[in-house]
Scaffold this motif. Sequence first.
Motif, short mmCIF file in Angstrom:
data_model
loop_
_atom_site.label_atom_id
_atom_site.label_comp_id
_atom_site.label_asym_id
_atom_site.label_seq_id
_atom_site.Cartn_x
_atom_site.Cartn_y
_atom_site.Cartn_z
N SER A 1 -7.94 -2.71 0.81
CA SER A 1 -7.90 -1.28 1.16
C SER A 1 -6.46 -0.88 1.37
O SER A 1 -5.68 -1.61 1.99
N GLY A 2 -6.10 0.27 0.83
CA GLY A 2 -4.75 0.80 1.00
C GLY A 2 -4.80 2.14 1.69
O GLY A 2 -5.69 2.96 1.42
N SER A 3 -3.84 2.41 2.58
CA SER A 3 -3.91 3.59 3.43
C SER A 3 -2.58 4.33 3.47
O SER A 3 -1.52 3.77 3.15
N LEU A 4 -2.65 5.61 3.88
CA LEU A 4 -1.45 6.39 4.10
C LEU A 4 -0.66 5.90 5.32
O LEU A 4 0.45 6.38 5.58
N ASP A 5 -1.21 4.93 6.07
CA ASP A 5 -0.44 4.32 7.16
C ASP A 5 0.54 3.28 6.63
O ASP A 5 1.18 2.56 7.39
N PRO B 1 -0.15 3.56 -1.42
CA PRO B 1 -0.41 2.45 -2.32
C PRO B 1 -1.61 2.68 -3.24
O PRO B 1 -2.61 3.28 -2.84
N ALA B 2 -1.48 2.23 -4.48
CA ALA B 2 -2.62 2.12 -5.39
C ALA B 2 -2.85 0.63 -5.61
O ALA B 2 -1.91 -0.11 -5.90
N ILE B 3 -4.10 0.16 -5.48
CA ILE B 3 -4.37 -1.27 -5.48
C ILE B 3 -5.51 -1.61 -6.41
O ILE B 3 -6.38 -0.77 -6.68
N SER B 4 -5.50 -2.85 -6.92
CA SER B 4 -6.61 -3.28 -7.78
C SER B 4 -6.59 -4.80 -7.95
O SER B 4 -5.53 -5.39 -8.14
N TYR B 5 -7.78 -5.41 -7.87
CA TYR B 5 -7.97 -6.79 -8.29
C TYR B 5 -8.10 -6.83 -9.81
O TYR B 5 -8.57 -5.86 -10.43
#
Length: 417
Positions: free
Chosen positions: A224-228, A251-255
């Motif tokens: 999980s990616g957050s604005l924090d 952040p943009a994240i991906s497996y």
Amino acid sequence: MTSPPRVSMEITDEMIKSMEVGLAFRDYGWIHIVCSGFSCSYKSESIRPASIGSLLLVSCSSTLRIVSLVADLLRCRCSLFSKDFGWLGAMARPPSVSMEITNEVVKSMQMGLVFKGYNGRISSMDFHSKATNYLVTASDDESIRLYDTQNAVCLKTINSKKYGVELVCFTDNPTLVLYSSKNGWDESLRLLSLNDNRFVRYFKGHLDRVVSISFCSEKENFLSGSLDRTVLLWDQRAEKSQGLLRVQGRPAISYDDQGMVFGVAYGGCIRMFDARKFEKGPFEIFSVGNDDTEAHVLKFSSDGRRMLLTTKAGRVHVLDSFHGNSIASYTVKPVLTNSTLEASFSPDGNHIISGSGDGSVYAWNVRSGKVARWGSTDNEPPLVRWAPGSVMFVTGSSELSCWVPDLSKLGSFTITK
């Protein structure tokens, strides 16, 4: 009364020329065409006289006229977008085959089915990685909806009035979904059982809005990616996070498809991590050129060879996921609101669809460039998602639309087993 003897008739040119309407079914809003395993639906007003294969001719306005239906006419399986007619559903299905996704097929695609009834914009969509007919959506009206796209039915609607809902994704179990809040005071993630509308687990750790979630389809882990400015790594069986990465932006994240590697994009770069040794930092950092605007969506192709990254500036970057080489870069209208610019690979990884800041949907061939554009009166980018293993993609705005090829526009197409 005794039935007359059965006779058979040879189908000749003269016979076909003499055919006329012998039976008409009226009051259809949707027309469902089924040919021995191939099925597709169209809005009745959009169907024109057409020939599919050699002997099925359909013409209608609000009436379905059956002129001829021959079994084994066309052995092609596409996605199913309407409820089966009972007697057709009982027909034996031919061996499973699939349609090759070519530029011509993509260009012919149009809305085959639209689900309405949302009281806000759709904020997130996800297909299950294995039970690929299941689609889950989240909406600004605080609802989570589960669809069976094979049978064109909304199976369940669950409201999250207390916490709101922004992002939603399936776990490895199609009856469990993970979703983020949208109430501004609780940024926990929730594992929800769709069977009995029960919270299985809460995941607390973020201090600001969660903007990206990626579930590992091969394991029980997710990111999980957050604005924090943190990315948290989780095991869905535990309430506490298993790891933390600090980032310098949204952040943009991906497996990847195997769950061995994941990417984290921000600040004009994609950082590649080994999922087993993430605490050692990225093993590669790939630049996306001079585009350092806000990262929106990061995705891997199903074979893991390519990645795409969308940004707020309206750029869709395609990279080689092993070496970081730029394969292509496309430009759409930039996003001027708080919406997200989404893009999605086709199942074979050779085509990409994306939204645009002006509400349009674009399609590209990764090798040769732009294939199609579908305009819209909307002024926000639609969500887009290609259905795994299917010649169908879906878009989400204030309604959910399923897009399928219009075979009447195709001069020819390739069937692959």
